[in-house]
Motif scaffolding. Structure first.
Motif, PDB file in Angstrom:
ATOM      1  N   THR A  87      12.044 -13.476   7.134  1.00 17.00           N
ATOM      2  CA  THR A  87      11.373 -12.173   7.079  1.00 17.00           C
ATOM      3  C   THR A  87       9.906 -12.337   6.699  1.00 17.00           C
ATOM      4  O   THR A  87       9.279 -11.402   6.202  1.00 17.00           O
ATOM      5  CB  THR A  87      12.071 -11.220   6.086  1.00 17.00           C
ATOM      6  N   ALA A  88       9.365 -13.529   6.943  1.00 22.83           N
ATOM      7  CA  ALA A  88       7.935 -13.748   6.681  1.00 22.83           C
ATOM      8  C   ALA A  88       7.057 -12.820   7.503  1.00 22.83           C
ATOM      9  O   ALA A  88       5.905 -12.562   7.138  1.00 22.83           O
ATOM     10  CB  ALA A  88       7.566 -15.208   6.983  1.00 22.83           C
ATOM     11  N   THR A  89       7.594 -12.294   8.610  1.00 23.67           N
ATOM     12  CA  THR A  89       6.814 -11.320   9.386  1.00 23.67           C
ATOM     13  C   THR A  89       6.477 -10.088   8.552  1.00 23.67           C
ATOM     14  O   THR A  89       5.511  -9.382   8.860  1.00 23.67           O
ATOM     15  CB  THR A  89       7.594 -10.871  10.635  1.00 23.67           C
ATOM     16  N   SER A  90       7.247  -9.825   7.497  1.00 20.77           N
ATOM     17  CA  SER A  90       6.941  -8.664   6.661  1.00 20.77           C
ATOM     18  C   SER A  90       5.583  -8.809   5.983  1.00 20.77           C
ATOM     19  O   SER A  90       4.904  -7.812   5.725  1.00 20.77           O
ATOM     20  CB  SER A  90       8.034  -8.454   5.616  1.00 20.77           C
ATOM     21  N   ALA A  91       5.159 -10.056   5.695  1.00 24.46           N
ATOM     22  CA  ALA A  91       3.823 -10.263   5.126  1.00 24.46           C
ATOM     23  C   ALA A  91       2.751  -9.855   6.134  1.00 24.46           C
ATOM     24  O   ALA A  91       1.753  -9.205   5.784  1.00 24.46           O
ATOM     25  CB  ALA A  91       3.640 -11.726   4.720  1.00 24.46           C
ATOM     26  N   GLY A  92       2.960 -10.233   7.393  1.00 27.97           N
ATOM     27  CA  GLY A  92       2.023  -9.820   8.427  1.00 27.97           C
ATOM     28  C   GLY A  92       2.068  -8.329   8.676  1.00 27.97           C
ATOM     29  O   GLY A  92       1.038  -7.677   8.913  1.00 27.97           O
ATOM     30  N   THR A  93       3.272  -7.742   8.612  1.00 24.59           N
ATOM     31  CA  THR A  93       3.404  -6.302   8.809  1.00 24.59           C
ATOM     32  C   THR A  93       2.622  -5.535   7.760  1.00 24.59           C
ATOM     33  O   THR A  93       1.857  -4.616   8.072  1.00 24.59           O
ATOM     34  CB  THR A  93       4.890  -5.893   8.743  1.00 24.59           C
ATOM     35  N   LEU A  94       2.805  -5.904   6.484  1.00 23.35           N
ATOM     36  CA  LEU A  94       2.085  -5.209   5.415  1.00 23.35           C
ATOM     37  C   LEU A  94       0.579  -5.364   5.586  1.00 23.35           C
ATOM     38  O   LEU A  94      -0.175  -4.389   5.446  1.00 23.35           O
ATOM     39  CB  LEU A  94       2.526  -5.746   4.055  1.00 23.35           C
ATOM     40  N   ALA A  95       0.113  -6.592   5.882  1.00 24.46           N
ATOM     41  CA  ALA A  95      -1.325  -6.826   6.000  1.00 24.46           C
ATOM     42  C   ALA A  95      -1.940  -6.010   7.128  1.00 24.46           C
ATOM     43  O   ALA A  95      -2.981  -5.357   6.948  1.00 24.46           O
ATOM     44  CB  ALA A  95      -1.594  -8.320   6.219  1.00 24.46           C
ATOM     45  N   VAL A  96      -1.308  -6.013   8.310  1.00 26.43           N
ATOM     46  CA  VAL A  96      -1.889  -5.311   9.463  1.00 26.43           C
ATOM     47  C   VAL A  96      -1.760  -3.796   9.311  1.00 26.43           C
ATOM     48  O   VAL A  96      -2.699  -3.049   9.601  1.00 26.43           O
ATOM     49  CB  VAL A  96      -1.230  -5.791  10.770  1.00 26.43           C
ATOM     50  N   VAL A  97      -0.607  -3.333   8.827  1.00 28.04           N
ATOM     51  CA  VAL A  97      -0.435  -1.893   8.620  1.00 28.04           C
ATOM     52  C   VAL A  97      -1.441  -1.379   7.592  1.00 28.04           C
ATOM     53  O   VAL A  97      -2.107  -0.355   7.811  1.00 28.04           O
ATOM     54  CB  VAL A  97       1.009  -1.580   8.172  1.00 28.04           C
ATOM     55  N   ALA A  98      -1.578  -2.085   6.472  1.00 28.22           N
ATOM     56  CA  ALA A  98      -2.494  -1.628   5.432  1.00 28.22           C
ATOM     57  C   ALA A  98      -3.951  -1.697   5.890  1.00 28.22           C
ATOM     58  O   ALA A  98      -4.746  -0.801   5.582  1.00 28.22           O
ATOM     59  CB  ALA A  98      -2.299  -2.455   4.165  1.00 28.22           C
ATOM     60  N   ARG A  99      -4.323  -2.737   6.628  1.00 27.36           N
ATOM     61  CA  ARG A  99      -5.695  -2.794   7.176  1.00 27.36           C
ATOM     62  C   ARG A  99      -5.947  -1.618   8.111  1.00 27.36           C
ATOM     63  O   ARG A  99      -7.005  -0.995   8.078  1.00 27.36           O
ATOM     64  CB  ARG A  99      -5.910  -4.105   7.929  1.00 27.36           C
ATOM     65  N   GLY A 100      -4.948  -1.338   8.982  1.00 25.51           N
ATOM     66  CA  GLY A 100      -5.104  -0.216   9.900  1.00 25.51           C
ATOM     67  C   GLY A 100      -5.250   1.100   9.165  1.00 25.51           C
ATOM     68  O   GLY A 100      -6.107   1.930   9.497  1.00 25.51           O
ATOM     69  N   VAL A 101      -4.432   1.313   8.128  1.00 23.04           N
ATOM     70  CA  VAL A 101      -4.518   2.549   7.346  1.00 23.04           C
ATOM     71  C   VAL A 101      -5.869   2.632   6.638  1.00 23.04           C
ATOM     72  O   VAL A 101      -6.515   3.687   6.620  1.00 23.04           O
ATOM     73  CB  VAL A 101      -3.353   2.616   6.332  1.00 23.04           C
ATOM     74  N   GLY A 102      -6.310   1.516   6.045  1.00 20.07           N
ATOM     75  CA  GLY A 102      -7.598   1.508   5.350  1.00 20.07           C
ATOM     76  C   GLY A 102      -8.767   1.779   6.272  1.00 20.07           C
ATOM     77  O   GLY A 102      -9.752   2.424   5.878  1.00 20.07           O
ATOM     78  N   ALA A 103      -8.669   1.324   7.524  1.00 18.36           N
ATOM     79  CA  ALA A 103      -9.742   1.540   8.506  1.00 18.36           C
ATOM     80  C   ALA A 103      -9.606   2.869   9.241  1.00 18.36           C
ATOM     81  O   ALA A 103     -10.424   3.186  10.108  1.00 18.36           O
ATOM     82  CB  ALA A 103      -9.754   0.389   9.511  1.00 18.36           C
ATOM     83  N   GLY A 104      -8.555   3.640   8.928  1.00 21.12           N
ATOM     84  CA  GLY A 104      -8.342   4.915   9.615  1.00 21.12           C
ATOM     85  C   GLY A 104      -7.719   4.786  10.989  1.00 21.12           C
ATOM     86  O   GLY A 104      -7.715   5.748  11.761  1.00 21.12           O
TER      87      GLY A 104
END
Length: 470
Positions: A65-82
């Motif tokens: 489930t290491a993909t969850s680290a990538g999921t959190l990083a990309v989702v949070a970056r997207g949310v932070g950038a709007g």
């Protein structure tokens, strides 16, 4: 606003994200504790069997489930950038990928679990291996659902929603307690299944949580637009059909690009977790050389310490989400402060737990077994675990913060040194060469956390993680 007021406000944001994540992780711990506690009351042999299959299933789920680290990083970056469309695409593709990967991993393991356990734990004894195999025969088919739970939870946390996973984990605990209690001890006229009952409880919990988290992501109130409506301007006719095909093609490309970004972050995280758990399985194999009593005592100690490392994970989740969101919003200074504040809060919490380990070991151990030999071994080792707690808190939070920032390569390098060299070498030295037994095992793990803290502190202070592209 002054620096002190900014830090107080940031600490408030950390806590608002962290407390539901901590409560969520503690509820996950409760699933673990309830299963181990019930199995321990059923028989010491059954508890020793959990020392085999517990680390194995944890290793499989954690690594894949290491993909969850990538999921959190990309989702949070997207949310932070709007850019919530990017965040939604990353979440959607990660869920599909997790389900497929879970099936690909579970099927061959299901076929090979018996020989694998005998190869990994040759000194465990036939009955212990048989009970561990019985547990895995039930849990492994449900493994793809555990992968979905991990990714769905990370997607929600990356979007800033740590409360929904908490609610779902609460429901999962109810399911686990009810099913496990009935089946382990044979209530309601059913046969007593022992470890098989614990396995059925775990599988039912995975299924319930996967269904609820997926429903939350697909609901209209989801923080991520996974059910975005199609463009109303696209109508029927040849031109409309062409536009629909073009829209579908663009959507496929968007999802592929989002998954590519997730996997770029996840690849070093996968390697890191593989290295860590390879080291951990070697660590468990060393414990296996100490005999069945030490194995059972260590399982009880891990269950007790799990309250600490999963609490640290809760602060780490907050650190990773806030750091990624702040980097997405082009605010690297706030990202750095968020990670440091989360780490200090975790140190305070885990140091308090450590004091309890040092001064009240017997009452904690009695929750798992009344066996005199197990209690004697655990009482000697638990004060050593107390020393590790502040170091574990710092290393866990800063490591998860760096993963959230996308710097999974640094965490991989630290894990290579600490898991394979320090933990394995130190444990062999203290437990086997110097003959300290189970106490030496915990001395080796403490040395690992100290080394990990020093290396991650240096990397964090250098700040190269601020420029990592996700």
């Amino acid at each position: 606003m002054s620096r002190a007021r900014e830090d107080v406000a940031l600490a408030g944001q950390v806590w608002r994200l962290a407390w539901p994540a901590i409560a969520h992780m503690l509820l996950l711990t409760l699933v673990f504790l309830v299963g181990r506690g019930m199995v321990g009351r059923h028989s010491t042999t059954a508890l020793a069997a959990m020392q085999l299959c517990g680390p194995l299933t944890w290793t499989i789920v954690s690594v894949f489930t290491a993909t969850s680290a990538g999921t959190l990083a990309v989702v949070a970056r997207g949310v932070g950038a709007g850019d919530r469309a990017l965040a939604a695409a990353a979440a959607r593709t990660s869920l599909i990928f997790a389900l497929a990967l879970g099936a690909a991993v579970a099927l061959p393991l299901l076929a090979a679990c018996g020989p694998l356990l005998r190869a990994l734990f040759p000194e465990a004894g036939a009955e212990v291996v048989a009970q561990a195999t019985a547990y895995l025969d039930i849990v492994l088919p449900a493994l793809p659902l555990a992968f979905v739970v991990a990714v769905a939870t990370s997607a929600l946390q990356g979007a800033g929603d740590t409360k929904t996973p908490l609610v779902v984990a609460t429901i999962g605990n109810v399911v686990n307690v009810a099913v496990s209690a009935v089946l382990i001890f044979g209530y309601l006229g059913l046969p007593a299944l022992g470890v098989r009952g614990a396995a059925a409880g775990a599988a039912c919990t995975m299924a319930a949580e996967a269904a609820l988290l997926t429903a939350a992501l697909l609901s209209r109130s989801s923080p991520l637009p996974l059910r975005a409506a199609p463009d109303a301007s696209i109508t029927g006719g040849a031109a409309g059909a062409h536009d629909r095909r073009a829209a579908r093609s663009a959507a496929r490309k968007e999802r592929a690009a989002a998954l590519g970004r997730v996997l770029r972050v996840a690849a070093p995280a996968f390697a890191e977790r593989s290295v860590y758990h390879a080291g951990y399985m070697g660590f468990v194999a060393i414990i296996g050389l100490l005999g069945g009593a030490a194995m059972a005592a260590n399982q009880a100690l891990i269950a007790i310490e799990s309250v600490c490392f999963l609490s640290a994970d809760g602060f780490g989740i907050a650190a990773g989400a806030l750091m990624a969101q702040r980097l997405g919003a082009q605010r690297p200074r706030d990202a750095a402060r968020a990670g440091l504040i989360a780490a200090l809060m975790a140190i305070a919490a885990l140091s308090a737990f450590g004091a309890l380990f040092a001064f009240a070991p017997r009452p904690l151990l009695l929750a798992f077994s009344s066996d005199p030999e197990l209690l004697a071994l655990g009482e000697r080792a638990l004060p050593v675990a107390a020393v590790a707690q502040p170091f574990m808190a710092f290393a866990t939070v800063i490591g998860m913060g760096l993963r959230g920032a996308g710097d999974t390569r640094t965490v991989l390098a630290v894990t290579l040194v600490c898991s394979l060299v320090v933990r394995l070498g130190g444990t062999w030295l203290f437990a086997i060469t110097l003959g300290y037994g189970l106490v030496g095992v915990w001395m080796g793990s403490t040395a690992d956390w100290i080394c990990r803290s020093v290396m991650l502190a240096v990397a964090y202070a250098r700040g190269r993680w601020r420029g990592v592209a996700v």
